[in-house]
Motif scaffolding. Structure first.
Motif, PDB file in Angstrom:
ATOM      1  N   ASN A  27      -9.931  -6.398  18.812  1.00 50.59           N
ATOM      2  CA  ASN A  27      -9.268  -6.876  17.606  1.00 50.59           C
ATOM      3  C   ASN A  27      -7.759  -6.942  17.795  1.00 50.59           C
ATOM      4  O   ASN A  27      -7.179  -6.207  18.577  1.00 50.59           O
ATOM      5  CB  ASN A  27      -9.598  -5.963  16.421  1.00 50.59           C
ATOM      6  N   PHE A  28      -7.163  -7.834  17.036  1.00 51.07           N
ATOM      7  CA  PHE A  28      -5.700  -7.880  16.901  1.00 51.07           C
ATOM      8  C   PHE A  28      -4.985  -8.151  18.217  1.00 51.07           C
ATOM      9  O   PHE A  28      -3.999  -7.491  18.548  1.00 51.07           O
ATOM     10  CB  PHE A  28      -5.172  -6.578  16.276  1.00 51.07           C
ATOM     11  N   ASN A  99      -1.483  -1.711  22.056  1.00 50.13           N
ATOM     12  CA  ASN A  99      -1.353  -2.039  20.635  1.00 50.13           C
ATOM     13  C   ASN A  99      -0.055  -1.449  20.109  1.00 50.13           C
ATOM     14  O   ASN A  99       0.124  -0.222  20.135  1.00 50.13           O
ATOM     15  CB  ASN A  99      -2.557  -1.478  19.877  1.00 50.13           C
ATOM     16  N   VAL A 100       0.831  -2.279  19.635  1.00 46.49           N
ATOM     17  CA  VAL A 100       2.144  -1.800  19.192  1.00 46.49           C
ATOM     18  C   VAL A 100       2.056  -0.946  17.935  1.00 46.49           C
ATOM     19  O   VAL A 100       2.991  -0.220  17.612  1.00 46.49           O
ATOM     20  CB  VAL A 100       3.134  -2.959  18.965  1.00 46.49           C
ATOM     21  N   ARG A 101       0.947  -1.027  17.232  1.00 45.11           N
ATOM     22  CA  ARG A 101       0.765  -0.224  16.025  1.00 45.11           C
ATOM     23  C   ARG A 101      -0.040   1.036  16.298  1.00 45.11           C
ATOM     24  O   ARG A 101      -0.330   1.792  15.364  1.00 45.11           O
ATOM     25  CB  ARG A 101       0.102  -1.055  14.935  1.00 45.11           C
ATOM     26  N   SER A 102      -0.405   1.229  17.533  1.00 48.23           N
ATOM     27  CA  SER A 102      -1.188   2.410  17.903  1.00 48.23           C
ATOM     28  C   SER A 102      -0.828   2.829  19.329  1.00 48.23           C
ATOM     29  O   SER A 102      -1.690   2.937  20.191  1.00 48.23           O
ATOM     30  CB  SER A 102      -2.683   2.101  17.788  1.00 48.23           C
ATOM     31  N   ILE A 103       0.476   3.080  19.526  1.00 48.04           N
ATOM     32  CA  ILE A 103       0.968   3.407  20.870  1.00 48.04           C
ATOM     33  C   ILE A 103       0.253   4.629  21.428  1.00 48.04           C
ATOM     34  O   ILE A 103      -0.049   4.711  22.622  1.00 48.04           O
ATOM     35  CB  ILE A 103       2.485   3.638  20.837  1.00 48.04           C
ATOM     36  N   SER A 104      -0.042   5.592  20.560  1.00 46.56           N
ATOM     37  CA  SER A 104      -0.647   6.837  21.024  1.00 46.56           C
ATOM     38  C   SER A 104      -2.030   6.633  21.619  1.00 46.56           C
ATOM     39  O   SER A 104      -2.524   7.489  22.346  1.00 46.56           O
ATOM     40  CB  SER A 104      -0.729   7.836  19.872  1.00 46.56           C
ATOM     41  N   SER A 105      -2.649   5.497  21.343  1.00 44.29           N
ATOM     42  CA  SER A 105      -3.967   5.226  21.918  1.00 44.29           C
ATOM     43  C   SER A 105      -3.879   4.892  23.400  1.00 44.29           C
ATOM     44  O   SER A 105      -4.891   4.896  24.094  1.00 44.29           O
ATOM     45  CB  SER A 105      -4.643   4.068  21.168  1.00 44.29           C
ATOM     46  N   GLY A 106      -2.666   4.583  23.852  1.00 44.33           N
ATOM     47  CA  GLY A 106      -2.481   4.285  25.259  1.00 44.33           C
ATOM     48  C   GLY A 106      -2.867   2.864  25.614  1.00 44.33           C
ATOM     49  O   GLY A 106      -3.347   2.097  24.790  1.00 44.33           O
TER      50      GLY A 106
END
Length: 119
Positions: A27-28, A99-106
């Motif tokens: 997604n996205f 994902n720039v909105r979920s950086i912590s996901s790696g």
């Protein structure tokens, strides 16, 4: 989750061209920073090119003027056009997505595609 599938690698003579493709499944796509990295035998993985969510492009000095990164948002695909290839461009090329909105996901990584440039 994101899955990345690279294609387009192969054997080419120095001075030739190849175009790598990376299909993004997830997604996205448009809010991901997409990158191409490469790893030569005995060397660390290095960034080759990157395209930001806003469309900005960054390149390693060694490929500036020869490589172009682009993306097709409707097709969820990022490309790396490689021209005037050199022997030192040989390596496994990997696609990455962040994902720039979920950086912590790696970052997510593809399985890689081999590029071999012969002299």
């Amino acid at each position: 989750q994101v899955q990345l599938v690279e294609s387009g690698g192969g054997l080419v003579q120095a001075g030739g061209s190849l175009r790598l493709s990376c299909a993004f499944f997830g997604n996205f796509f448009s809010i991901h920073i997409m990158g191409w990295y490469r790893q030569a035998p005995g060397r660390e993985r290095e960034l080759v090119a990157r395209i930001t969510a806003g469309g900005g492009e960054n390149y390693a000095d060694s490929v500036k003027g020869r490589f172009t990164i682009s993306r097709d948002i409707p097709k969820n695909t990022v490309y790396l056009q490689m021209n005037n290839l050199k022997v030192e461009d040989t390596g496994i090329y990997y696609c990455s997505a962040l994902n720039v909105r979920s950086i912590s996901s790696g970052e997510f990584w593809g399985q890689g595609t081999q590029v071999t440039v012969s002299s």
